[in-house]
Design an enzyme around this catalytic site. Structure first.
Site, mmCIF file in Angstrom:
data_model
loop_
_atom_site.group_PDB
_atom_site.id
_atom_site.type_symbol
_atom_site.label_atom_id
_atom_site.label_comp_id
_atom_site.label_asym_id
_atom_site.label_seq_id
_atom_site.Cartn_x
_atom_site.Cartn_y
_atom_site.Cartn_z
ATOM 1 N N HIS A 169 0.862 -1.182 0.000
ATOM 2 C CA HIS A 169 0.000 0.000 0.000
ATOM 3 C C HIS A 169 0.901 1.234 0.000
ATOM 4 C CE1 HIS A 169 -3.509 -2.477 1.834
ATOM 5 N NE2 HIS A 169 -3.636 -2.374 0.529
ATOM 6 N N GLU A 172 1.720 3.898 2.867
ATOM 7 C CA GLU A 172 2.219 3.405 4.152
ATOM 8 C C GLU A 172 3.747 3.454 4.169
ATOM 9 O OE1 GLU A 172 0.249 -0.389 4.588
ATOM 10 O OE2 GLU A 172 -1.727 0.529 4.340
ATOM 11 N N HIS A 293 2.781 -3.376 7.128
ATOM 12 C CA HIS A 293 1.797 -2.365 6.768
ATOM 13 C C HIS A 293 1.762 -1.304 7.863
ATOM 14 C CE1 HIS A 293 -0.626 -4.478 3.501
ATOM 15 N NE2 HIS A 293 0.210 -5.432 3.897
ATOM 16 N N GLU A 370 1.077 -4.610 11.359
ATOM 17 C CA GLU A 370 0.507 -3.279 11.143
ATOM 18 C C GLU A 370 1.237 -2.365 12.130
ATOM 19 O OE1 GLU A 370 -1.731 -1.926 9.135
ATOM 20 O OE2 GLU A 370 -2.672 -3.643 8.150
#
Length: 408
Positions: A169, A172, A293, A370
């Site tokens: 992504h 990020e 992420h 994350e």
């Protein structure tokens, strides 16, 4: 609704065809907590409007959702907010973007700044020249014909592979910065225990799985998430919804303007298709596949699709995950939650980690970090948090490797 969608398409076309960078001045982020199923369903309906950018997806009752709202919709959205428990989370998104102090094409590589794609790639090339046990690897190609460049670190033959993925992504940025920090530590640490772990594996490290999107987030739209393949008036698919394992099985969209657009078919994006071929070519020797992420501070275990499938060794993955999270918290007291993807985040199908494990059941360990934070800055984590994030995450990865070794 049709007028709003037309505006979204026109904005995408204008930004893509002109040199200016999209401004997020006076865009606000609200944190909303749905307290019942009716509120949850209302949020899911709002989520279909691409004028509102959901920084995380609607999942369960009592689980917060962060929504970015443009200035033109502030008055309308203030009326919607009256029906929810909410808080103004970020007053002006552009202020956080401005505070990143983006510097293009630095001649030296450090972890005090977020670097552009060319600088990251030049650093990888430097490593391959300076370190005899580092070689460049080509993971695939992008829609705009960029190489998906990574490195292989191999001290001796016969090692199992640790695969580190980041930047799928594009907005990020902390994920790419953290993976380069980990790579640097593996090469330069003087700690004998770390050296032993580093040399006992082959490390495949890819800081930018989505190079077109990353470069676009640097030059045109800081909040860009997807690839850059055109779909009518909109651009890109979510490259972490495009892999061919339970594709479009929850948490994905078939609307090209949506940030969670899964593509026109599995592997419709050349990035995911070519990367899947590369990974398949080495999958027989992979010990662990670890994705990075942001944001939320969770350590996720497959699977993310709506079927609530869990790995055969789910108990072991959670045990190691909890040890990893505990180690991560020691340096800066950064707290992570550990669990399967729908358990700690939300349903999301077609992800890379699901495909890796779903099609390669022999791989024992698959995780996704994350990273920081929990929403104060969201995707716009300040540069002064790069090194602390790298330090604690590197500690966590080493702790994870030590647990793997205990099973041998």
């Amino acid at each position: 609704m049709k007028i709003i969608l037309l505006i979204v398409v026109l904005i995408n076309l204008v930004i893509s065809s002109n040199g200016f960078k999209k401004s997020y001045n006076n865009f606000k982020v609200y944190r909303i907590i749905p307290k019942n199923k009716d509120q949850l369903n209302a949020l899911k309906e709002i989520e279909q409007n691409p004028s509102y950018i959901f920084w995380n997806e609607v999942s369960y009752v009592n689980r917060s959702v962060d929504i970015m709202v443009p200035p033109i919709l502030q008055n309308k959205f203030s009326k919607i907010l009256q029906n929810f428990e909410h808080k103004l989370w970020i007053k002006n998104v552009q202020d956080l973007i401005d505070n990143e102090n983006v510097v293009e094409s630095k001649s030296t590589f450090d972890w005090h700044n977020y670097h552009d794609l060319d600088t990251i790639y030049d650093w990888l090339r430097y490593l391959s020249v300076y370190y005899p046990h580092v070689s460049l690897v080509n993971g695939g190609i992008s829609y705009e014909n960029r190489t998906i460049l990574g490195v292989k670190v191999s001290f001796k033959p016969g090692n199992k592979i640790i695969f580190l993925e980041a930047g799928i992504h594009s907005r990020e940025w902390i994920s790419s910065a953290t993976v380069t920090y980990i790579l640097n530590e593996l090469l330069t640490s003087n700690d004998p225990a770390i050296q032993t772990i580093a040399r006992s594996r082959d490390w495949y490290v890819f800081p930018n799985f989505n190079p077109d999107g990353y470069q676009y987030s640097r030059t045109k739209d800081r909040m860009w998430r997807k690839t850059r393949k055109p779909y009518g008036g909109c651009y890109g698919a979510d490259p972490n919804r495009n892999w061919n394992y339970h594709w479009m099985d929850g948490g994905s969209s078939n609307w090209p303007c949506n940030d969670a657009f899964a593509g026109s078919s599995p592997f419709s994006e050349i990035e995911t298709k070519s990367l899947s071929h590369f990974i398949s070519g080495i999958s027989y020797n992979i010990e662990a596949y670890i994705g990075f992420h942001s944001y939320s501070q969770v350590l996720m275990i497959p699977f993310g699709h709506a079927g609530l499938e869990v790995p055969a060794n789910n108990v072991e993955l959670k045990r190691i995950g909890n040890i990893t999270a505990t180690k991560l918290s020691e340096k800066y007291n950064t707290k992570y939650r550990v669990g399967n993807i729908p358990e700690v985040m939300y349903v999301g199908s077609g992800g890379s980690s699901d495909w890796v494990l779903g099609t390669n059941r022999h791989i024992p360990y698959v995780y996704t970090f994350e990273l920081r934070d929990q929403g104060k800055y969201g995707f716009l984590l300040p540069p002064d948090q790069i090194i602390p994030t790298g330090e604690e995450t590197f500690d966590a990865v080493i702790a994870m490797m030590k647990e793997f070794d205990k099973k041998k």
